[in-house]
Design an enzyme around this catalytic site. Structure first.
Site, mmCIF file in Angstrom:
data_model
loop_
_atom_site.group_PDB
_atom_site.id
_atom_site.type_symbol
_atom_site.label_atom_id
_atom_site.label_comp_id
_atom_site.label_asym_id
_atom_site.label_seq_id
_atom_site.Cartn_x
_atom_site.Cartn_y
_atom_site.Cartn_z
ATOM 1 N N CYS A 14 0.712 -0.776 -0.048
ATOM 2 C CA CYS A 14 0.055 0.247 -0.049
ATOM 3 C C CYS A 14 0.575 1.866 0.217
ATOM 4 C CB CYS A 14 -0.314 -0.275 1.255
ATOM 5 S SG CYS A 14 -1.964 1.628 1.150
ATOM 6 N N CYS B 101 -0.073 4.226 2.562
ATOM 7 C CA CYS B 101 -0.198 3.705 4.396
ATOM 8 C C CYS B 101 1.415 4.050 4.040
ATOM 9 C CB CYS B 101 -0.240 2.769 4.105
ATOM 10 S SG CYS B 101 -1.551 1.687 3.268
ATOM 11 N N ASP B 102 2.061 3.461 2.913
ATOM 12 C CA ASP B 102 3.366 3.010 3.839
ATOM 13 C C ASP B 102 4.085 3.756 2.643
ATOM 14 O OD1 ASP B 102 3.015 1.489 5.240
ATOM 15 O OD2 ASP B 102 2.594 -0.351 3.784
#
Ligand code: NDP
Length: 306
Positions: free
Chosen positions: A131, A134-135
């Site tokens: 992701c 997200c990261d």
């Protein structure tokens, strides 16, 4: 309590089905195991859902959820472990409790496929990610690798070029599957390089703490090399989350088989919509259309059998 319809999964297909079923005045509930929105809520930007030229996955899914809740949608948080056919009713066995309904729509979607190479599992959450939104921010000013050649890999690689120091895109063929418009956009990024016709063979690190490099192999010459990177983002497709469904027919990849006209599965009164159902195009637009169709078929099934 016996519902007219239970929808399993709160992604685009499930929320679309809910909107149609609520407008048909069915007595429904949507059961979701984690958070409403599905995989698409992780997308940085969606540009091909008609009427919304550019917005994030989470923004689009919030609009779907608000729409469904405005019609009175009730959401229960539970994980369904199996469905049994008890004739007039289906029983859904959840972790917290069991539920009964005349019809069911399965919209459980899909999860990211794994490469299954050394280092992938060990470094997941410590440099290996599925992701970018997200990261990605954890890799500001770092060199990272993106794996894959489909829409997800190229879109997320493009997004990551704006955050990280550099991206190396590793793809096993010369041609990409991704939409042409997404491919063209990558040409504008200065900090991306490509390793085409290469497959990843291992993700290497410092003990099990952090990723240090990725080793790749030329698919033709079998020549190997190691590229220093701090992060590896893997986008090599998805697999349906259907292993819990023991009594419903699936294809060899786990996608649920349906009648194309009604989206009914091998279990009468149980329908399937969205990414858990095999088709050529897995998009929000196709999931929404299938959710609408499955809800209409469920409504007819309830009326025909009551
Ligand atoms: P895809 O299946 O479209 O692409 C997967 C990519 O990963 C392919 O390039 C494939 O290579 C490569 N790949 C698969 N297995 C391996 C492996 N073991 N090792 C190395 N490479 C591998 O998956 P996506 O996740 O990109 O997309 C899934 C669906 O979601 C698609 O229908 C897509 O259109 C849709 N989507 C749409 C978006 C949009 O904004 N319109 C955004 C994201 C996804 P090869 O090409 O050689 O098979």
């Amino acid at each position: 309590m016996v519902y007219d319809l239970i929808i399993i999964g709160g992604g685009p297909a499930g929320l679309s089905a809910a909107i149609y079923a609520l407008r048909a005045r069915l007595n429904i509930v949507l059961i979701e195991k984690m958070a409403v929105g599905g995989q698409i809520a992780l997308a940085d930007n969606i540009e091909n859902y008609p009427g919304f030229p550019s917005l994030s996955g989470i923004e689009l899914m919030q609009k779907f959820e608000e729409h469904a809740k405005g019609l009175g949608l009730n959401i229960i948080y539970d994980e369904i472990k199996d469905i049994t056919d008890d004739g007039e009713y289906k029983t859904l066995i959840g972790v917290n409790e069991s539920y009964q309904a005349r019809t069911v729509i399965i919209t459980v979607g899909a999860s990211p496929k794994r490469l299954n190479i050394p280092g992938e599992r060990e470094f997941t959450g410590r440099g290996v990610s599925y992701c970018a939104t997200c990261d990605g921010p954890f890799f500001k000013d770092e060199d990272i690798a993106v794996i894959g050649g489909g829409d997800s890999a190229l879109k997320e690689a493009n997004y990551l070029t704006r955050i990280v120091k550099s991206v190396v895109l590793i793809h096993r063929r010369k041609e990409f599957r991704a939409e042409k418009i997404i491919q063209e956009r990558l040409n504008n990024a200065k900090n991306i390089t490509m390793e085409l016709e290469h497959s990843p063979i291992s993700i290497n690190g410092n003990g099990t703490k952090t990723v240090e490099s990725i080793s790749i192999e030329n698919v033709k010459t079998k020549e190997r090399k190691t590229i220093p990177v701090k992060g590896v983002f893997i986008f090599i497709g998805i697999k349906p989350q259907t292993s819990f469904l023991k009594n419903i027919e699936k294809d060899q990849d786990g996608f649920i088989k349906t009648d194309h006209y009604t989206l009914m599965t091998s279990m009468p009164g149980v329908f399937c919509a969205g990414d858990a159902h095999s088709k050529k195009l897995l998009q929000v637009a196709t999931a929404v259309g299938e959710g609408a169709l499955a809800a209409t078929s469920a409504e007819e099934f309830v009326c025909d059998t009551c």
